[in-house]
Design a protein around this motif. Structure first.
Motif, short mmCIF file in Angstrom:
data_model
loop_
_atom_site.label_atom_id
_atom_site.label_comp_id
_atom_site.label_asym_id
_atom_site.label_seq_id
_atom_site.Cartn_x
_atom_site.Cartn_y
_atom_site.Cartn_z
N GLU A 133 23.56 42.37 41.50
CA GLU A 133 23.78 42.68 40.23
C GLU A 133 25.28 42.73 39.62
O GLU A 133 25.55 42.31 38.51
N ALA A 134 26.15 42.99 40.71
CA ALA A 134 27.75 42.94 40.24
C ALA A 134 28.50 41.39 40.53
O ALA A 134 29.27 41.47 40.21
N GLY A 135 27.42 40.65 40.80
CA GLY A 135 28.00 39.35 41.01
C GLY A 135 28.58 38.96 42.44
O GLY A 135 29.24 37.71 42.49
N LEU A 136 28.38 40.04 43.56
CA LEU A 136 28.94 39.83 44.73
C LEU A 136 27.92 38.86 45.67
O LEU A 136 26.70 39.20 45.65
N LEU A 137 28.47 38.01 46.23
CA LEU A 137 27.59 37.08 47.18
C LEU A 137 26.92 37.77 48.37
O LEU A 137 27.78 38.65 49.06
N VAL A 138 25.72 37.62 48.71
CA VAL A 138 25.17 38.59 49.52
C VAL A 138 24.26 37.67 50.52
O VAL A 138 24.14 38.20 51.62
N SER A 139 24.01 36.40 50.32
CA SER A 139 23.56 35.72 51.37
C SER A 139 23.74 34.17 50.89
O SER A 139 23.68 33.95 49.86
N GLU A 140 23.33 33.29 52.04
CA GLU A 140 23.40 31.98 51.77
C GLU A 140 22.56 31.34 52.84
O GLU A 140 22.31 31.48 54.07
N LEU A 162 43.11 19.87 38.16
CA LEU A 162 43.29 20.79 39.30
C LEU A 162 43.33 22.37 38.88
O LEU A 162 43.19 23.19 39.55
N ASP A 163 43.83 22.58 37.40
CA ASP A 163 44.00 23.88 37.13
C ASP A 163 42.66 24.39 36.78
O ASP A 163 42.22 25.33 37.12
N GLU A 164 41.49 23.58 36.66
CA GLU A 164 39.86 24.16 36.63
C GLU A 164 39.63 24.32 37.96
O GLU A 164 38.78 25.46 38.03
N ILE A 165 39.89 23.50 38.93
CA ILE A 165 39.61 23.86 40.35
C ILE A 165 40.38 25.17 40.56
O ILE A 165 39.65 26.17 41.35
N ARG A 166 41.57 25.39 40.25
CA ARG A 166 42.23 26.64 40.59
C ARG A 166 41.42 27.98 39.90
O ARG A 166 41.53 28.86 40.64
N GLU A 167 41.09 27.66 38.80
CA GLU A 167 40.52 28.99 38.03
C GLU A 167 39.03 29.14 38.95
O GLU A 167 38.71 30.39 38.92
N PHE A 168 38.28 28.05 39.18
CA PHE A 168 37.19 28.23 40.02
C PHE A 168 37.39 29.14 41.33
O PHE A 168 36.59 29.74 41.72
N THR A 169 38.26 28.46 42.02
CA THR A 169 38.62 29.23 43.28
C THR A 169 38.91 30.60 43.14
O THR A 169 38.42 31.53 43.99
N ALA A 170 39.51 30.84 42.15
CA ALA A 170 39.75 32.37 41.91
C ALA A 170 38.53 33.15 41.58
O ALA A 170 38.28 34.42 42.27
N ALA A 171 37.71 32.65 40.92
CA ALA A 171 36.70 33.18 40.49
C ALA A 171 35.24 33.29 41.71
O ALA A 171 34.88 34.40 41.83
N THR A 172 35.45 32.28 42.38
CA THR A 172 34.51 32.59 43.63
C THR A 172 35.17 33.47 44.71
O THR A 172 34.30 34.06 45.18
N LEU A 173 36.46 33.49 44.99
CA LEU A 173 36.88 34.46 45.72
C LEU A 173 36.65 35.93 45.27
O LEU A 173 36.00 36.68 46.17
N ALA A 174 36.43 36.28 43.94
CA ALA A 174 36.04 37.21 43.42
C ALA A 174 34.52 37.87 43.99
O ALA A 174 33.92 38.82 43.65
N THR A 175 33.65 36.81 44.37
CA THR A 175 32.38 37.22 44.58
C THR A 175 32.47 37.88 46.13
O THR A 175 31.05 38.12 46.56
N LEU A 176 33.30 37.52 46.68
CA LEU A 176 33.44 38.54 47.99
C LEU A 176 33.62 40.00 47.92
O LEU A 176 34.36 40.22 47.31
N PRO A 177 32.94 40.75 48.62
CA PRO A 177 33.08 42.15 48.74
C PRO A 177 34.68 42.31 49.44
O PRO A 177 35.06 41.57 50.08
#
Length: 437
Positions: A350-357, A401-416
């Motif tokens: 619920e907090a947006g953190l990745l839990v499984s794949e 490249l700047d859109e990819i950069r923003e996405f990378t930062a957002a996806t990192l934030a899904t890790l605990p």
């Protein structure tokens, strides 16, 4: 080089030649790129290079001279030569977004087409993804360790001249703020920075003469390298020449934490309270993390980002997983692959953190259906990871490249937070088949 067809290994085309001869070259096939493991101690990987790879696939062709040379070398026969003269990739590619996380078993790239056109891409796919993913993965760990302090990519002199451009791009998408490489600045729009090296100071009669020359050319906002001789004296000279509005000093040697502390105290004493401190000298994520409490305003990273922080490859492989609608898999010890086209899914809390794949075996119609309904809120049903990036040999996903950069930062934030530590550990996730989950 406009065409990229020869950026491949000989055996790709000798296999192709055999398939042209036996008539199987046009069988429908699916290949998959994935990593069986991460570098030792790494908890996640970052996909880099997709934005470079897709245009190179579009240019994967052969001109008449290249085909003639391949015949002269005995690589292909006349029938395959005719095939190559008209060759281009006309298939489909689905992939994880560039800048997305991946783990052991993640099907980061799925290539669908004929057997001949898919196998021809193997070397190019692995060359680009292995290099750029290694750089992006190392760079993102450094960015995370820096805790918001800017990083400069300075690895050009530590790698091949063309790889240096790709290195700067991969580091920038991971969050580095700038590069020293001018070609990367022109090709990719990355901010470029750079002032002077020790040779500049040594070329002048005195350090003060060097600083006066640099300030005259670049202004008081420049960064002065103060450790050619004595750091404390260099700082005093820098402030005397540029004044209290000096932009920054750079320290490239010694105990960086200790020297930064002494430099900050001296700068403040001299009234240069706004002057920043930038450090360089064999930095990586471990050193950067250890410097977290030092009064440092920015980092310049060279060798350890250009060489993937000691891991020059992401260990990705490219395997045939389906031929003529039939799943196939490799059974070799320690190199087992799972056959069939796959559909990767992720679950978030619920907090947006990745839990499984996990992944499921999926016919192409199911993959397309899942992709159309890909956007779901955190905590809902699992979401598919792959997106369409190429259809009929044409790129359909081309973020900036700047859109990819923003996405990378957002996806990192899904890790605990524990998965983002630079401390060595097992991969945060291992991707599993749904039947095993």
């Amino acid at each position: 080089m406009d065409r990229t067809g020869l950026l491949t290994d000989r055996y790709e085309l000798t296999m192709l030649d055999s398939w042209v001869r036996d008539g199987s070259v046009d069988e429908p096939a699916v290949f998959e790129a994935f990593a069986r493991r991460l570098p030792e101690g790494r908890r996640y990987g970052v996909l880099g290079g997709l934005g470079r790879l897709l245009p190179m696939i579009e240019r994967f062709t052969f001109d008449a001279d290249e085909v003639a040379w391949l015949q002269e070398q005995g690589v292909v026969g006349e029938e395959t030569a005719a095939y190559l003269r008209d060759f281009r990739f006309r298939g489909d590619i689905d992939a994880y977004r560039e800048g997305d996380l991946y783990f052991p078993g993640s099907p980061v790239l799925t290539v669908s087409g004929t057997l001949g056109e898919c196998v021809a891409l193997e070397t190019l796919v692995l060359s680009v993804l292995n290099h750029d993913a290694a750089i992006a993965s190392a760079a993102l760990r450094m960015v995370d360790a820096a805790g918001g302090r800017p990083l400069i990519e300075m690895g050009t002199r530590r790698t091949h001249e063309q790889a240096a451009i790709a290195t700067a791009r991969a580091a920038y998408l991971a969050g580095f703020g700038s590069t020293s490489n001018l070609a990367a600045g022109r090709d990719h729009g990355i901010p470029t920075v750079g002032t002077a090296a020790h040779a500049f100071t040594l070329a002048h009669a005195t350090e003060e003469d060097a600083f006066r020359s640099q300030v005259a050319a670049l202004g008081v906002g420049t960064t002065l390298l103060v450790d050619t001789y004595d750091i404390a004296e260099g700082i005093r000279t820098a402030v005397r020449v540029a004044g209290r509005e000096l932009g920054a000093i750079r320290i490239d040697s010694g105990d960086l934490a200790e020297e930064a502390g002494k430099a900050r105290a001296l700068l403040d004493e001299l009234g240069a309270t706004s002057t920043k401190i930038v450090v360089t000298s064999d930095l990586d994520e471990f050193v950067i993390a250890a410097l977290a409490d030092a009064p440092i305003d920015g980092y310049g990273v060279g060798t350890r980002v250009a060489t993937g922080s000691g891991h020059p490859t992401a260990s990705m492989v490219y395997k045939l997983v389906e031929i003529a609608g039939r799943p196939v898999s490799k059974k070799s010890k320690d190199k087992i692959s799972v056959g069939g086209r796959k559909l990767a899914w992720r679950r978030y809390d619920e907090a947006g953190l990745l839990v499984s794949e996990h992944f499921t075996a999926a016919p192409v119609v199911e993959v397309r259906r899942a992709q159309r309904g890909a956007s779901k809120p955190p905590g809902a049903d699992p979401r598919p990871v792959q997106i369409p990036v190429m259809r009929g040999g044409e790129t359909v996903h081309a973020p900036t490249l700047d859109e990819i950069r923003e996405f990378t930062a957002a996806t990192l934030a899904t890790l605990p937070s524990d998965a983002r530590s630079v401390a060595a550990g097992a991969p945060y996730l291992t991707v599993t088949h749904l039947e095993e989950a």
